[in-house]
Design a protein around this motif. Structure first.
Motif, mmCIF file in Angstrom:
data_model
loop_
_atom_site.group_PDB
_atom_site.id
_atom_site.type_symbol
_atom_site.label_atom_id
_atom_site.label_comp_id
_atom_site.label_asym_id
_atom_site.label_seq_id
_atom_site.Cartn_x
_atom_site.Cartn_y
_atom_site.Cartn_z
ATOM 1 N N PRO A 192 -7.240 -10.669 -4.684
ATOM 2 C CA PRO A 192 -6.129 -9.884 -4.731
ATOM 3 C C PRO A 192 -5.609 -9.365 -5.926
ATOM 4 C CG PRO A 192 -5.738 -12.361 -4.981
ATOM 5 C CD PRO A 192 -7.220 -12.155 -5.007
ATOM 6 N N GLU A 193 -6.238 -9.523 -6.897
ATOM 7 C CA GLU A 193 -5.840 -8.983 -8.230
ATOM 8 C C GLU A 193 -5.668 -7.574 -8.234
ATOM 9 O OE1 GLU A 193 -7.191 -12.876 -8.655
ATOM 10 O OE2 GLU A 193 -8.183 -11.107 -8.031
ATOM 11 N N GLY A 194 -4.548 -6.808 -8.581
ATOM 12 C CA GLY A 194 -4.515 -5.520 -8.709
ATOM 13 C C GLY A 194 -3.964 -4.901 -7.520
ATOM 14 N N TYR A 195 -3.668 -5.785 -6.381
ATOM 15 C CA TYR A 195 -3.304 -5.140 -5.185
ATOM 16 C C TYR A 195 -2.024 -6.042 -4.880
ATOM 17 C CZ TYR A 195 -8.356 -3.778 -4.920
ATOM 18 O OH TYR A 195 -9.395 -3.107 -5.341
ATOM 19 N N SER A 196 -1.358 -5.260 -3.876
ATOM 20 C CA SER A 196 -0.237 -5.840 -3.166
ATOM 21 C C SER A 196 -0.368 -5.336 -1.809
ATOM 22 C CB SER A 196 1.101 -5.729 -3.799
ATOM 23 O OG SER A 196 1.408 -4.154 -3.882
ATOM 24 N N VAL A 197 0.479 -6.084 -0.830
ATOM 25 C CA VAL A 197 0.606 -5.640 0.548
ATOM 26 C C VAL A 197 1.960 -5.624 1.239
ATOM 27 C CG1 VAL A 197 -1.833 -6.084 1.390
ATOM 28 C CG2 VAL A 197 0.036 -7.778 1.453
ATOM 29 N N SER A 198 2.256 -5.000 2.202
ATOM 30 C CA SER A 198 3.451 -4.682 2.676
ATOM 31 C C SER A 198 3.328 -4.744 4.457
ATOM 32 C CB SER A 198 4.487 -3.518 2.304
ATOM 33 O OG SER A 198 5.277 -3.372 3.364
ATOM 34 N N ARG A 199 4.117 -5.731 5.025
ATOM 35 C CA ARG A 199 4.006 -5.618 6.385
ATOM 36 C C ARG A 199 5.563 -5.748 7.128
ATOM 37 N NH1 ARG A 199 0.535 -9.194 10.775
ATOM 38 N NH2 ARG A 199 0.586 -7.766 12.459
ATOM 39 N N GLU A 200 6.095 -4.578 7.088
ATOM 40 C CA GLU A 200 7.360 -4.518 7.875
ATOM 41 C C GLU A 200 7.570 -4.645 9.407
ATOM 42 O OE1 GLU A 200 10.125 -4.909 5.829
ATOM 43 O OE2 GLU A 200 8.686 -5.366 4.124
ATOM 44 N N GLU A 211 2.934 -3.744 13.716
ATOM 45 C CA GLU A 211 1.779 -2.955 14.100
ATOM 46 C C GLU A 211 1.098 -2.284 12.486
ATOM 47 O OE1 GLU A 211 4.737 -2.392 15.202
ATOM 48 O OE2 GLU A 211 5.427 -0.418 14.817
ATOM 49 N N ARG A 212 1.851 -2.359 11.676
ATOM 50 C CA ARG A 212 1.408 -1.461 10.212
ATOM 51 C C ARG A 212 1.351 -2.710 9.116
ATOM 52 N NH1 ARG A 212 2.333 3.841 9.036
ATOM 53 N NH2 ARG A 212 3.559 4.041 11.071
ATOM 54 N N PHE A 213 0.218 -2.210 8.503
ATOM 55 C CA PHE A 213 -0.065 -3.167 7.265
ATOM 56 C C PHE A 213 -0.337 -2.307 6.148
ATOM 57 C CE2 PHE A 213 -0.815 -7.066 5.143
ATOM 58 C CZ PHE A 213 -1.977 -7.418 4.868
ATOM 59 N N SER A 214 0.051 -2.537 5.178
ATOM 60 C CA SER A 214 0.036 -1.386 4.042
ATOM 61 C C SER A 214 -0.602 -1.978 2.665
ATOM 62 C CB SER A 214 1.163 -0.754 3.592
ATOM 63 O OG SER A 214 1.658 0.122 4.682
ATOM 64 N N LEU A 215 -1.767 -1.337 2.208
ATOM 65 C CA LEU A 215 -2.421 -1.935 1.043
ATOM 66 C C LEU A 215 -1.688 -1.024 -0.287
ATOM 67 C CD1 LEU A 215 -4.455 -3.894 -0.668
ATOM 68 C CD2 LEU A 215 -6.108 -2.085 -0.105
ATOM 69 N N ILE A 216 -1.336 -1.673 -1.249
ATOM 70 C CA ILE A 216 -0.951 -0.916 -2.635
ATOM 71 C C ILE A 216 -1.684 -1.311 -3.702
ATOM 72 C CG2 ILE A 216 1.170 -0.482 -3.664
ATOM 73 C CD1 ILE A 216 2.785 -1.651 -1.350
ATOM 74 N N LEU A 217 -1.925 -0.043 -4.373
ATOM 75 C CA LEU A 217 -2.465 -0.262 -5.673
ATOM 76 C C LEU A 217 -1.417 0.149 -6.501
ATOM 77 C CD1 LEU A 217 -4.835 0.355 -3.278
ATOM 78 C CD2 LEU A 217 -6.188 0.911 -5.561
ATOM 79 N N GLU A 218 -0.902 -0.690 -7.346
ATOM 80 C CA GLU A 218 0.347 -0.418 -8.275
ATOM 81 C C GLU A 218 0.009 0.554 -9.317
ATOM 82 O OE1 GLU A 218 3.400 -1.011 -7.798
ATOM 83 O OE2 GLU A 218 3.377 -2.503 -6.041
ATOM 84 N N SER A 219 -1.341 0.426 -9.885
ATOM 85 C CA SER A 219 -1.729 1.448 -10.897
ATOM 86 C C SER A 219 -3.319 1.310 -10.822
ATOM 87 C CB SER A 219 -1.253 0.763 -12.374
ATOM 88 O OG SER A 219 -1.837 1.541 -13.337
ATOM 89 N N ALA A 220 -3.810 2.443 -10.230
ATOM 90 C CA ALA A 220 -5.247 2.328 -10.076
ATOM 91 C C ALA A 220 -5.961 2.330 -11.150
ATOM 92 C CB ALA A 220 -5.455 3.669 -8.902
ATOM 93 N N SER A 221 -7.074 1.799 -10.885
ATOM 94 C CA SER A 221 -8.180 1.702 -12.213
ATOM 95 C C SER A 221 -9.456 2.161 -11.408
ATOM 96 C CB SER A 221 -8.359 0.413 -12.762
ATOM 97 O OG SER A 221 -8.591 -0.909 -11.819
ATOM 98 N N THR A 222 -10.269 2.559 -12.625
ATOM 99 C CA THR A 222 -11.651 2.896 -11.889
ATOM 100 C C THR A 222 -12.381 1.891 -11.203
ATOM 101 O OG1 THR A 222 -12.639 2.550 -13.920
ATOM 102 C CG2 THR A 222 -12.038 4.669 -13.917
ATOM 103 N N ASN A 223 -12.017 0.599 -11.530
ATOM 104 C CA ASN A 223 -13.170 -0.322 -10.940
ATOM 105 C C ASN A 223 -12.511 -0.817 -9.620
ATOM 106 O OD1 ASN A 223 -10.680 -1.854 -11.102
ATOM 107 N ND2 ASN A 223 -11.742 -3.240 -12.834
#
Lengths: 111, 113
Positions: free
Chosen positions: A61-69, A72-84
């Motif tokens: 999970p490190e470097g990611y977060s999610v939202s399910r409001e 039917e919808r599940f979002s993946l969020i990269l708060e500050s994208a990195s090359t890896n």
């Protein structure tokens, strides 16, 4: 027919950008999942959700977060994208112990 | 930790030959077992699943798999390979009703004419 739709098939982002990956399923499934797929590593679970507003950490999970409001919808969020975080991202849904239904995948490149 | 092992990251067979892709899991509890296939630039598609009914499970495209509890295995077979079978194959396991699937690292199948 069962359908899991991922909003973007291909994305190119720059290091430090915030990235949203959207996933929508039309099967009224309670359970939704985000996996990351890399050559030689198979699929690794990032986050999953058993219900609206609920989330559980997966294996990476490190470097990611999610939202399910909404169910039917599940979002993946990269708060500050990195090359890896350059990878293929796969969303899936299921009901109970049944099979996973996958979206087509979102291939993210971070420069 | 629960794990799934797929022996061989790449398997190559001739068209018409037997396909055998190996999968072993670590658990003393009867699991739910799945095989998925992924064609290039696509998501994963279910081939077949075992959910404690018959130990020999038939799937789509002529594939089948046999659950062997004593060997903790769920190998995938097809009697005669076709060029269209070239893809990546993933074995996956769920060890209780609602837990996420654990995937193996995948086996890429090549079919030679």
């Amino acid at each position: 027919d069962v359908k899991v739709t991922q909003s973007s098939r291909y994305l190119v982002k720059r290091t430090g950008e915030k990235v949203f990956l959207e996933c929508v399923q039309d099967m009224d499934h309670e359970n939704m999942f985000w996996y990351r797929q890399d050559p030689g590593l198979g699929l690794r679970l990032i986050y999953f959700s058993y219900d609206v507003k609920m989330k559980e950490k997966g294996d990476i999970p490190e470097g990611y977060s999610v939202s399910r409001e909404k169910k039917e919808r599940f979002s993946l969020i990269l708060e500050s994208a990195s090359t890896n975080q350059t990878s293929m991202y796969l969303c899936a849904s299921r009901v109970g112990a049944g099979e996973l239904f996958f979206g087509e995948g979102s291939r993210l490149t971070v420069l | 930790a629960q794990s799934v092992t797929q022996l061989g990251s790449h398997v190559s067979v001739s068209e018409g030959a037997l396909v055998l892709l190996r999968c072993n899991y670590s658990s003393s509890v009867p699991p739910y077992l799945f095989w998925y296939v992924q064609y290039p630039n696509q998501g994963l598609q279910l081939l077949l699943k075992y959910t404690s009914a018959a130990t020999l499970v038939k799937g789509i495209n002529g594939f089948e798999a046999e659950f062997k509890k004593s060997e903790t295995s769920f190998h995938l077979t097809k009697p005669s390979a076709h060029m269209s079978d070239a893809a990546e194959y993933f074995c996956a396991v769920s060890f209780s009703g609602n837990t996420p699937l654990v995937f193996g690292k995948g086996t890429r199948l090549s079919v030679i004419a």
